[in-house]
Design an enzyme around this catalytic site. Structure first.
Site, mmCIF file in Angstrom:
data_model
loop_
_atom_site.group_PDB
_atom_site.id
_atom_site.type_symbol
_atom_site.label_atom_id
_atom_site.label_comp_id
_atom_site.label_asym_id
_atom_site.label_seq_id
_atom_site.Cartn_x
_atom_site.Cartn_y
_atom_site.Cartn_z
ATOM 1 C CE LYS A 87 -2.127 -1.105 3.803
ATOM 2 N NZ LYS A 87 -1.452 -2.404 4.065
ATOM 3 N NE ARG A 101 -4.382 0.591 10.747
ATOM 4 C CZ ARG A 101 -3.177 0.054 10.819
ATOM 5 N NH1 ARG A 101 -3.016 -1.095 11.413
ATOM 6 N NH2 ARG A 101 -2.142 0.667 10.301
ATOM 7 N NE ARG A 153 8.279 -5.032 4.190
ATOM 8 C CZ ARG A 153 7.072 -4.773 4.695
ATOM 9 N NH1 ARG A 153 6.104 -4.355 3.893
ATOM 10 N NH2 ARG A 153 6.816 -4.963 5.971
ATOM 11 N NE ARG A 164 7.614 -3.594 10.215
ATOM 12 C CZ ARG A 164 6.324 -3.282 10.308
ATOM 13 N NH1 ARG A 164 5.803 -2.405 9.467
ATOM 14 N NH2 ARG A 164 5.571 -3.821 11.219
ATOM 15 N NE ARG A 214 3.151 -6.956 10.812
ATOM 16 C CZ ARG A 214 4.186 -6.758 9.977
ATOM 17 N NH1 ARG A 214 5.306 -7.445 10.134
ATOM 18 N NH2 ARG A 214 4.097 -5.890 8.999
#
Length: 215
Positions: free
Chosen positions: A13, A87, A126, A160, A171
């Site tokens: 996103k 959300r 990533r 991360r 998550r």
């Protein structure tokens, strides 16, 4: 044009929002960025945010909506991209009321369709530029051979700590429990548009462009 980018963690996103900012002059409203900016702004709202975050508490929907409303009163260029908000259904209702109050509307909800297993594989590979936030992937979009960010030239790349398979599955489960009802909510309003989310960055961007241009 005002849109929401909807999709699970790591669906891309943020990357696609940056493309829309560059290509269409839109304004990206990321709740995380807004809270960080508010915290150091020195405004009354910023002081409230800082006090809540420093106490380790969750920022209320009321405050987030207030921050969004402040931004909507400024220059929003070619429209707004809501990234990371809403959300929940309560937040979706609050956003609808906010837009109506400010003489605005929501044009499209772009839902990025992904396969969970492929998403986990992609996210664990990533990394991001520590300077500008440009996203890289060991498989699909590796860091340039010279070790410098293609966007800003920095050489500080980070992963991360929670970009691992176990954390990601947690998550994703949290996302589906809280956010999936938004799919039905926006489908019922006729605003939901699906795009494939796991292609190359340019391919996904082209799908979003075609959808926005033809809608």
């Amino acid at each position: 044009m005002n849109i929401i980018l909807l999709g699970p963690p790591g669906a891309g996103k943020g990357t696609q929002a940056r493309r829309l900012v560059e290509e269409r002059g839109m304004v990206q409203l990321s709740t995380g960025d807004m809270l960080r900016e508010a915290r150091v702004s020195g405004t009354e709202m910023g002081k409230r945010v800082a006090a809540i975050m420093d106490a380790g508490e969750l920022v209320t929907d009321e405050i987030v909506i207030g921050l969004i409303e402040e931004r909507l009163r400024g220059d929003i260029g070619g429209g707004v991209i809501f990234d990371g908000f809403p959300r929940t259904l309560a937040q979706a209702d609050a956003l609808a009321d906010l837009l109506e109050r400010n003489g605005q509307s929501l044009d499209h909800v772009v839902a990025m369709e992904v396969n969970d297993d492929a998403l986990v594989a992609r996210i664990t590979a990533r990394s991001t530029c520590g300077n500008c936030g440009e996203v890289y992937n060991d498989i699909t979009s590796p860091i340039p051979a010279d070790g410098k960010c293609r966007n800003c030239g920095a050489s500080d790349f980070r992963r991360r700590a929670d970009d691992n398979e176990e954390s990601l599955k947690t998550r994703l489960m949290e996302y589906y429990k809280k956010t999936s009802p938004l799919i039905g909510y926006y489908h019922a309003k006729g605003q939901l548009r699906w795009v494939p989310g796991l292609g190359e960055i340019d391919e996904v961007a082209a799908s979003i462009k075609e959808m926005l241009d033809s809608a």
